[in-house]
Scaffold this motif. Sequence first.
Motif, PDB file in Angstrom:
ATOM      1  N   GLU A   1       6.081  32.945  26.691  1.00  0.00           N
ATOM      2  CA  GLU A   1       6.133  31.609  27.117  1.00  0.00           C
ATOM      3  C   GLU A   1       5.282  30.711  26.142  1.00  0.00           C
ATOM      4  O   GLU A   1       5.573  29.549  25.851  1.00  0.00           O
ATOM      5  CB  GLU A   1       5.700  31.390  28.481  1.00  0.00           C
ATOM      6  CG  GLU A   1       6.832  31.603  29.806  1.00  0.00           C
ATOM      7  CD  GLU A   1       6.294  31.976  30.735  1.00  0.00           C
ATOM      8  OE1 GLU A   1       5.109  31.649  31.234  1.00  0.00           O
ATOM      9  OE2 GLU A   1       7.221  32.437  31.895  1.00  0.00           O
ATOM     10  N   LYS A   2       4.007  31.230  25.963  1.00  0.00           N
ATOM     11  CA  LYS A   2       3.038  30.532  24.976  1.00  0.00           C
ATOM     12  C   LYS A   2       3.633  30.182  23.786  1.00  0.00           C
ATOM     13  O   LYS A   2       3.510  29.043  23.230  1.00  0.00           O
ATOM     14  CB  LYS A   2       1.851  31.589  24.788  1.00  0.00           C
ATOM     15  CG  LYS A   2       0.624  30.721  24.966  1.00  0.00           C
ATOM     16  CD  LYS A   2      -0.531  31.435  24.491  1.00  0.00           C
ATOM     17  CE  LYS A   2      -1.120  32.580  25.358  1.00  0.00           C
ATOM     18  NZ  LYS A   2      -2.105  33.267  24.836  1.00  0.00           N
TER      19      LYS A   2
ATOM     20  N   ALA B   1      12.219  32.107  24.157  1.00  0.00           N
ATOM     21  CA  ALA B   1      13.022  32.448  25.622  1.00  0.00           C
ATOM     22  C   ALA B   1      14.243  33.584  25.147  1.00  0.00           C
ATOM     23  O   ALA B   1      15.353  33.367  25.043  1.00  0.00           O
ATOM     24  CB  ALA B   1      13.991  31.253  25.799  1.00  0.00           C
TER      25      ALA B   1
END
Length: 415
Positions: free
Chosen positions: A408-409, A413
């Motif tokens: 996420e950082k 995806a």
Amino acid sequence: MQKYYAECTSCKKQAEAPPDITTCISCGSILDIKYDYEAIKKSISKEILSTRADRTMWRYREFLPIMDTTDVTGGLRVGDSPLYKAERLGEAAGLSNLYIKDDGLNPTSSLKDRASAMAVVKAREAGASVIACASTGNAASSLAGSAAKAGFKTYIFVPGRAPRGKVTQLLIFGANVISVDGSYEETFKLSAKAIERWGWYTRNAAINPFLAEGKKTVSFEIAEQLNWEIPDYVAVSVGDGCTVAGVWKGFQDLYAAGLTAKLPRLISVQAEGCCPINSAVRANSDKLVPMAENTLADSIAVGVPRNFSKAVRAIRESNGVTVNVSDKEILDAMVLLGKTAGVFAEPAGAAGTAGIIKARGQGLIPRDASVVSIVTGNGLKDVASGEKAAGAPISTPPDMDALIAEFEKAGVAPQ
Ligand SMILES: Cc1ncc(COP(=O)(O)O)c(C=O)c1O
Ligand SMILES: [Zn+2]
């Protein structure tokens, strides 16, 4: 009678070319090696070449300045590097016929292996036992490798800035390595004094006229790999100017021997921070104006090019294009080469590609032109620059939740 001779690039005096010949005895200028092309025409053809089992650079023996009695077998396997059609890279660059000649796949990982293999053969012909050179790094490591295989002692001078990978190669190959606390120009001058003092065989750029004859084999391979369809453009990065001159000599030789009917235009790529050759071509001047060596592409950071006049002449004769690229453009080209073509180049090795992208962006090359980019050196030689270009990996503890948080950082995806 030798099948080759030397001709001065300046006063045009012709002379025999013994294996230890350096510069013109009349005026001190750089020499060219010339051949009897009518004799070559009679002894070689595309058909003969196509039946030769030897895939190394020595398969072009008729075009090389070696004595008939010289045995060229037993050295490192130099040459026969792949020529890839680079569709995805071409798409990114806006070119429909882009090729990569990956000369970083030579035994010590640069195009310079072609010149060093020649230097070792000529040193043996000269009866020498010690070879020396100054180099930004790749001529050095290639000489050390070929010399190690052939049993020569080497003294090799490199500027202190040479990347660790190249210096480590030298040490592993058993060279006496002298790291000079100074610029390439200062390194070169010190080596010249040492060579004179101890009488070593010189593999110094431009001073030894046989080196370009080794380098020109890259052009022979390009021609053969493209089924003798000479490309419209060939891009190469330029430091001392020996490589671009060698590339041009190769295409000229094929033309002179009637094997091809076309010559390519050269794309001479230098760094914005060190571009004395391109500057002279652009100014239509024959005067070398030295520059600072201000680029991360260490192999082409050459402020006082040793083969200035031959390089300028080659670019002019080919109706060439000059392109200066920034360090950022070089780093971007390294990443693009890697992720669209699977080729890892050192900065100077990617500079040719950076130049093509820039020239195409400026409309200097048409979309449907056939273009070859010579990757002159492998990226593993200079990992620090590779890291600068490609950044750091996603780093995580061995835990799934942590991995998801890191994804996420990083904006990744996974699917
Ligand atoms: C990887 C690489 N590319 C390009 C060059 C430029 O060649 P030249 O100095 O003969 O112009 C060099 C020379 O060291 C090199 O090592
Ligand atoms: Zn001369």
